[in-house]
Design an enzyme around this catalytic site. Sequence first.
Site, PDB file in Angstrom:
ATOM      1  N   ASP A 191       8.364  -5.593  40.357  1.00 38.50           N
ATOM      2  CA  ASP A 191       8.436  -4.391  41.182  1.00 38.50           C
ATOM      3  C   ASP A 191       9.889  -3.964  41.018  1.00 38.50           C
ATOM      4  O   ASP A 191      10.791  -4.587  41.587  1.00 38.50           O
ATOM      5  CB  ASP A 191       8.130  -4.699  42.645  1.00 38.50           C
ATOM      6  N   HIS A 192      10.141  -2.939  40.227  1.00 36.30           N
ATOM      7  CA  HIS A 192      11.541  -2.691  39.834  1.00 36.30           C
ATOM      8  C   HIS A 192      12.427  -2.332  41.024  1.00 36.30           C
ATOM      9  O   HIS A 192      13.635  -2.467  40.958  1.00 36.30           O
ATOM     10  CB  HIS A 192      11.633  -1.662  38.697  1.00 36.30           C
ATOM     11  N   HIS A 254       6.469  -0.498  45.984  1.00 38.67           N
ATOM     12  CA  HIS A 254       7.877  -0.285  46.331  1.00 38.67           C
ATOM     13  C   HIS A 254       8.104  -0.128  47.841  1.00 38.67           C
ATOM     14  O   HIS A 254       9.025  -0.713  48.402  1.00 38.67           O
ATOM     15  CB  HIS A 254       8.425   0.966  45.641  1.00 38.67           C
TER      16      HIS A 254
HETATM   17  C1  BG6 Z   1       7.475   4.078  39.431  1.00 42.50           C
HETATM   18  C2  BG6 Z   1       6.400   5.085  39.677  1.00 42.50           C
HETATM   19  O1  BG6 Z   1       7.049   2.797  39.791  1.00 42.50           O
HETATM   20  O2  BG6 Z   1       8.638   4.419  40.183  1.00 42.50           O
HETATM   21  C3  BG6 Z   1       6.877   6.486  39.339  1.00 42.50           C
HETATM   22  O3  BG6 Z   1       5.266   4.774  38.893  1.00 42.50           O
HETATM   23  C4  BG6 Z   1       8.172   6.793  40.058  1.00 42.50           C
HETATM   24  O4  BG6 Z   1       5.891   7.455  39.668  1.00 42.50           O
HETATM   25  C5  BG6 Z   1       9.189   5.678  39.845  1.00 42.50           C
HETATM   26  O5  BG6 Z   1       8.668   8.025  39.546  1.00 42.50           O
HETATM   27  C6  BG6 Z   1      10.428   5.896  40.698  1.00 42.50           C
HETATM   28  O6  BG6 Z   1      11.392   4.933  40.369  1.00 42.50           O
HETATM   29  P1  BG6 Z   1      12.956   5.199  40.571  1.00 42.50           P
HETATM   30  O7  BG6 Z   1      13.600   3.930  40.212  1.00 42.50           O
HETATM   31  O8  BG6 Z   1      13.294   6.347  39.667  1.00 42.50           O
HETATM   32  O9  BG6 Z   1      13.129   5.588  42.006  1.00 42.50           O
END
Ligand code: BG6
Length: 519
Positions: A191-192, A254
Amino acid sequence: MTEQFNQQQPGLTAGAVFYLFGATGDLAKRKLFPALFSLYKEGKLAEDFAVVGLARRPRTNEQFRSDLYESISEFCRYKPTDSELWNRFAQHFVYMSLDIHNPDGFRELNKLSGELDAKFGIPGNRLFYLALAPELFGPVSFNLREGGLLESKGWHRLVIEKPFGYDLPSAQLLNEQLSQVFREEEIYRIDHYLGKEMVQNIEVIRFANAFFEPLWNNKHIANVQITLSETVGVEDRGGYYDKSGALRDMGQNHMLQMLTMIAMEPPSRQHPEDIRDEKVKVLRSLRQFASSDDVRKNVIRGQYAEGSLRGKALPGYRQEDSVNPESTTETYFAAKVFVDNFRWAGVPFYIRTGKRLPVKTTEVVIEFKNAPDHVLFSRKSSLSPNLLVIRVNPMEGIYIKINAKRPGSDSEIQPVAMEFCQSCQIGINTPEAYETLIHDAVQGDSTYFTRWDEVAHAWTFVDKIAAAWRETSSDLQLYPAGSWGPKKSDTLLGEDGFFWWPVNGQDEDNVVWVTNSGK
Ligand code: BG6
């Protein structure tokens, strides 16, 4: 050749072969290649590693390395300007065209792995990174075993990307397939958001500060607000997004992960399993919606219609490529949720996320309860609540709003702000989430990866909402692209006597905050 790469440098990562499935895809290009280069440049990746790019499309090693160069030049926080460093880095990369349904290809891959072990002095460690659609996780895992790739003498780890299923039953099925091949502790579910510097900082801010830790409960906190707003639309991901929607794309993972970081109890040990146990307890304490009406009352969903952002006209969601022109998929949702445990009883957590909103930001606002309404304060002005704002991205930092006497006035009180901007500090170039997570996976530290029971509890919560939404779409509100989403999400807080605090970059209208820099 072998000797040249054979030296283990103390303190650096143990060597491994990385198998990058989906090596010609967008994630590899934008995130994974740049992350590997940053780790290498910072000395967090020694010479004892190799990367095998895998995809169906034929590509020579030279073509693959040239793709690598372009991706790093465009997306990495370090540029490949030092040609000696670049050449050294690039020769760790090889490419192999693979049909993932054919076990013979995996046998060949196993042979190649042995050669790479010998060439780079790798002790048989294997990191399989699946930047693939989830329906391929099972077949790839089975073929890794079939092809003999799990027989090497080092460790074997599987890193997978979201979405982990579409609902609880599909996630369970996926998990059953994976667990026939890998043990839970070998599976690293990314989960980044958990790799973001400021998300990891939440624990430190909470537990390492004497003026927050004692107040972190329902006696002192009035509500918590979590905003993940994006200016982008669905771009070229309409096909995926139309089946997913904001709830599954951002909510199940997230948003709930951030909520657990804010609400969890301090773990008894700094061990991945202890930390993840505490997060699971939060997910288990989430109050489940009692009925479909309960969902409709507490969860607002919206979809962007035509609109404009900074003067640019934007199409509605239904006009986007690969989106059903009659789609009822939500591109926005806001919800009021409760964590029914002793610490948080009665404290609403308001969460919202959406595409095509006016600013890109991820922020957490902790709104504290007011000091007693004392005659001393109420004489000239009413008190504004204290806030702690954790800015996750793109700006990173924390921001505290306190009350102070207006200089020169007769005890008039005004809100003032104290701000720590991490991303503004010269010399702080924080690692990208993927750098941190790849590094952790290589080290075998699973703290910031989601364990199966976390995933399962999150789906249980989200499935209730999705089921209510399937009954009717009459509650879906259209909002103009470039606006803050359906008006009803304001009512969600308004009926409790609260409002969404303006996020960074939002026009703060008549909210007058004085910062220490006088802005
Ligand atoms: C991803 C989603 O996990 O996270 C995308 O699939 C979203 O739809 C993205 O745009 C947002 O990540 P960050 O790091 O740019 O806030």
